[in-house]
Design a protein around this motif. Structure first.
Motif, PDB file in Angstrom:
ATOM      1  N   THR A   1      34.005  42.311  43.683  1.00 16.00           N
ATOM      2  CA  THR A   1      34.831  41.807  42.589  1.00 16.00           C
ATOM      3  C   THR A   1      34.116  40.644  41.919  1.00 16.00           C
ATOM      4  N   LEU A   2      34.560  40.299  40.710  1.00 18.91           N
ATOM      5  CA  LEU A   2      33.942  39.188  39.998  1.00 18.91           C
ATOM      6  C   LEU A   2      34.101  37.881  40.771  1.00 18.91           C
ATOM      7  N   THR A   3      35.265  37.689  41.373  1.00 14.88           N
ATOM      8  CA  THR A   3      35.502  36.473  42.147  1.00 14.88           C
ATOM      9  C   THR A   3      34.576  36.396  43.351  1.00 14.88           C
ATOM     10  N   GLU A   4      34.472  37.504  44.083  1.00 13.80           N
ATOM     11  CA  GLU A   4      33.593  37.531  45.255  1.00 13.80           C
ATOM     12  C   GLU A   4      32.142  37.298  44.863  1.00 13.80           C
ATOM     13  N   ALA A   5      31.709  37.966  43.803  1.00 19.13           N
ATOM     14  CA  ALA A   5      30.315  37.843  43.362  1.00 19.13           C
ATOM     15  C   ALA A   5      29.998  36.415  42.946  1.00 19.13           C
ATOM     16  N   ALA A   6      30.927  35.778  42.240  1.00 24.61           N
ATOM     17  CA  ALA A   6      30.707  34.403  41.789  1.00 24.61           C
ATOM     18  C   ALA A   6      30.490  33.469  42.974  1.00 24.61           C
ATOM     19  N   LEU A   7      31.326  33.579  43.968  1.00 26.46           N
ATOM     20  CA  LEU A   7      31.234  32.688  45.124  1.00 26.46           C
ATOM     21  C   LEU A   7      29.985  32.966  45.959  1.00 26.46           C
ATOM     22  N   ILE A   8      29.668  34.240  46.153  1.00 28.82           N
ATOM     23  CA  ILE A   8      28.479  34.594  46.940  1.00 28.82           C
ATOM     24  C   ILE A   8      27.210  34.076  46.268  1.00 28.82           C
ATOM     25  N   ALA A   9      27.180  34.139  44.931  1.00 25.04           N
ATOM     26  CA  ALA A   9      25.976  33.755  44.188  1.00 25.04           C
ATOM     27  C   ALA A   9      25.829  32.248  44.014  1.00 25.04           C
ATOM     28  N   GLY A  10      26.843  31.481  44.428  1.00 25.11           N
ATOM     29  CA  GLY A  10      26.695  30.029  44.370  1.00 25.11           C
ATOM     30  C   GLY A  10      27.454  29.335  43.265  1.00 25.11           C
ATOM     31  N   PHE A  11      28.288  30.063  42.507  1.00 27.91           N
ATOM     32  CA  PHE A  11      29.116  29.433  41.481  1.00 27.91           C
ATOM     33  C   PHE A  11      30.398  28.905  42.121  1.00 27.91           C
ATOM     34  N   SER A  12      31.005  27.899  41.495  1.00 32.87           N
ATOM     35  CA  SER A  12      32.197  27.289  42.079  1.00 32.87           C
ATOM     36  C   SER A  12      33.395  28.219  42.041  1.00 32.87           C
ATOM     37  N   ASP A  13      33.494  29.071  41.005  1.00 32.46           N
ATOM     38  CA  ASP A  13      34.581  30.040  40.911  1.00 32.46           C
ATOM     39  C   ASP A  13      34.232  31.079  39.843  1.00 32.46           C
ATOM     40  N   GLN A  14      35.139  32.056  39.650  1.00 30.23           N
ATOM     41  CA  GLN A  14      34.880  33.128  38.689  1.00 30.23           C
ATOM     42  C   GLN A  14      34.767  32.597  37.264  1.00 30.23           C
ATOM     43  N   SER A  15      35.628  31.639  36.909  1.00 31.94           N
ATOM     44  CA  SER A  15      35.610  31.086  35.556  1.00 31.94           C
ATOM     45  C   SER A  15      34.270  30.419  35.250  1.00 31.94           C
ATOM     46  N   HIS A  16      33.753  29.679  36.213  1.00 35.46           N
ATOM     47  CA  HIS A  16      32.457  29.018  36.055  1.00 35.46           C
ATOM     48  C   HIS A  16      31.361  30.053  35.848  1.00 35.46           C
ATOM     49  N   MET A  17      31.385  31.113  36.635  1.00 35.30           N
ATOM     50  CA  MET A  17      30.385  32.172  36.509  1.00 35.30           C
ATOM     51  C   MET A  17      30.500  32.877  35.160  1.00 35.30           C
ATOM     52  N   THR A  18      31.729  33.234  34.754  1.00 37.97           N
ATOM     53  CA  THR A  18      31.931  33.957  33.490  1.00 37.97           C
ATOM     54  C   THR A  18      31.440  33.138  32.309  1.00 37.97           C
ATOM     55  N   HIS A  19      31.684  31.837  32.349  1.00 33.50           N
ATOM     56  CA  HIS A  19      31.202  30.949  31.282  1.00 33.50           C
ATOM     57  C   HIS A  19      29.684  31.060  31.135  1.00 33.50           C
ATOM     58  N   HIS A  20      28.974  30.974  32.250  1.00 36.15           N
ATOM     59  CA  HIS A  20      27.512  31.059  32.205  1.00 36.15           C
ATOM     60  C   HIS A  20      27.045  32.474  31.853  1.00 36.15           C
TER      61      HIS A  20
ATOM     62  N   PRO B   1      31.209  39.581  31.808  1.00 38.64           N
ATOM     63  CA  PRO B   1      30.766  40.484  32.882  1.00 38.64           C
ATOM     64  C   PRO B   1      31.597  41.758  32.950  1.00 38.64           C
ATOM     65  N   ALA B   2      32.889  41.672  32.617  1.00 41.72           N
ATOM     66  CA  ALA B   2      33.741  42.863  32.648  1.00 41.72           C
ATOM     67  C   ALA B   2      33.294  43.877  31.594  1.00 41.72           C
ATOM     68  N   ARG B   3      32.956  43.405  30.383  1.00 36.85           N
ATOM     69  CA  ARG B   3      32.504  44.329  29.333  1.00 36.85           C
ATOM     70  C   ARG B   3      31.142  44.915  29.684  1.00 36.85           C
ATOM     71  N   TRP B   4      30.266  44.097  30.226  1.00 32.22           N
ATOM     72  CA  TRP B   4      28.948  44.583  30.644  1.00 32.22           C
ATOM     73  C   TRP B   4      29.096  45.722  31.652  1.00 32.22           C
ATOM     74  N   LEU B   5      30.017  45.560  32.595  1.00 37.45           N
ATOM     75  CA  LEU B   5      30.229  46.584  33.604  1.00 37.45           C
ATOM     76  C   LEU B   5      30.837  47.841  32.995  1.00 37.45           C
ATOM     77  N   ARG B   6      31.764  47.685  32.039  1.00 40.17           N
ATOM     78  CA  ARG B   6      32.366  48.854  31.370  1.00 40.17           C
ATOM     79  C   ARG B   6      31.322  49.657  30.618  1.00 40.17           C
ATOM     80  N   MET B   7      30.364  48.984  29.964  1.00 39.74           N
ATOM     81  CA  MET B   7      29.328  49.690  29.226  1.00 39.74           C
ATOM     82  C   MET B   7      28.458  50.529  30.158  1.00 39.74           C
ATOM     83  N   LEU B   8      28.151  50.004  31.325  1.00 41.24           N
ATOM     84  CA  LEU B   8      27.360  50.756  32.296  1.00 41.24           C
ATOM     85  C   LEU B   8      28.145  51.948  32.815  1.00 41.24           C
ATOM     86  N   ARG B   9      29.446  51.773  33.057  1.00 40.27           N
ATOM     87  CA  ARG B   9      30.274  52.861  33.547  1.00 40.27           C
ATOM     88  C   ARG B   9      30.432  53.949  32.493  1.00 40.27           C
ATOM     89  N   CYS B  10      30.435  53.560  31.209  1.00 40.92           N
ATOM     90  CA  CYS B  10      30.603  54.531  30.124  1.00 40.92           C
ATOM     91  C   CYS B  10      29.496  55.573  30.140  1.00 40.92           C
TER      92      CYS B  10
END
Length: 273
Positions: free
Chosen positions: A229-248, A257-266
């Motif tokens: 999940t986006l939350t799990e990925a953010a924390l594992i990668a060293g970001f403070s939370d999902q919002s912090h990761m999404t901003h960057h 990140p959600a749109r990027w993933l949808r484009m790959l799934r398309c």
């Protein structure tokens, strides 16, 4: 391709660079900047983007060359959309061929130089093509040399300490999930922190902090493609939370990140969850 539905397709994984093919029917992505070169080729349509305070128009036959950390966006120039291939290559890879020289710079962001077009032929193959490791190394070397020739010499630079900057870069990779200070990089590199910061930008196209952030975002993308999940990925990668990761993420790639993933799934690159 389904009508004008946006999609993206990634090439088979490579340890050295990322290759993608995509289609955008209208507005592609918001202004953003990443710490890699973006070398691209428009296959169909008109790819328009703002770059260095001007609107650029990429047509088939040219080569897009976006320098690291330069702000840009992307959109279709006609109602037909645009189809393109792009590769993202870390300056550190090019430095292995350049030997510690300032990075080549193409100020217009687009080149019609045949030397650069020829040097990118191998790396611009279809996404279904797997490039052999030795062939990839040769192509990276050819690209570095072509960029240097087309860009010409950059003058007025003080001598750069490539070895010290490389030690700092390696230290960053060893501590991606930690808080890193400039003092630590100074100790790891053996170089005065302000000289190191200057050299790092000249050699790798971005600051040490941005370099660290982008490597964490690379990890995030791998994790969410693998099903985290986006939350799990953010924390594992060293970001403070999902919002912090999404901003960057948005600042780096121009889309969420959600749109990027949808484009790959398309396009079937990532299986639906």
């Amino acid at each position: 391709m389904n009508g004008n539905q946006d999609w993206a397709l990634r090439a088979p994984p490579s340890a050295k660079l990322e290759r993608m093919e995509a289609f955008f029917g209208g507005y592609g992505f918001e202004p953003h900047r990443h710490d890699t070169y973006a070398i691209g080729r428009t296959l169909a349509g008109v790819h328009c983007f703002h770059y260095r305070n001007s609107m650029r128009h990429s047509l088939p036959g040219g080569t897009i060359v976006l320098h690291p950390d330069e702000l840009h966006d992307g959109e279709a120039g006609t109602n037909a959309g645009f189809h393109y291939r792009i590769l993202y290559i870390e300056p550190a890879l090019l430095q292995q061929a350049l030997g510690g020289k300032p990075l080549p710079f193409i100020p217009e962001g687009i080149s019609r130089d045949p030397r650069l077009y020829a040097a990118t032929q191998t790396l611009m193959q279809g996404m279904e093509c797997t490039i052999d490791p030795l062939e990839e190394d040769d192509a990276i070397y050819d690209l570095a040399q072509a960029l240097a020739l087309v860009a010409g010499a950059r003058r007025g630079r003080k001598a750069l300490d490539y070895q010290a900057a490389e030690r700092a870069r390696e230290y960053i990779h060893s501590a991606l999930d930690s808080t890193i200070t400039l003092e630590e990089l100074e100790q790891a590199s053996g170089r005065d922190r302000w000289c190191l910061s200057r050299d790092f930008r000249a050699l790798y196209g971005t600051s040490p902090y941005r370099y660290l952030t982008m490597r964490r975002l690379d990890h995030v993308r791998s994790l969410i493609v693998a099903g985290q999940t986006l939350t799990e990925a953010a924390l594992i990668a060293g970001f403070s939370d999902q919002s912090h990761m999404t901003h960057h993420f948005c600042r780096a790639y121009g889309i969420t990140p959600a749109r990027w993933l949808r484009m790959l799934r398309c396009h079937g690159t990532v299986a639906p969850t």
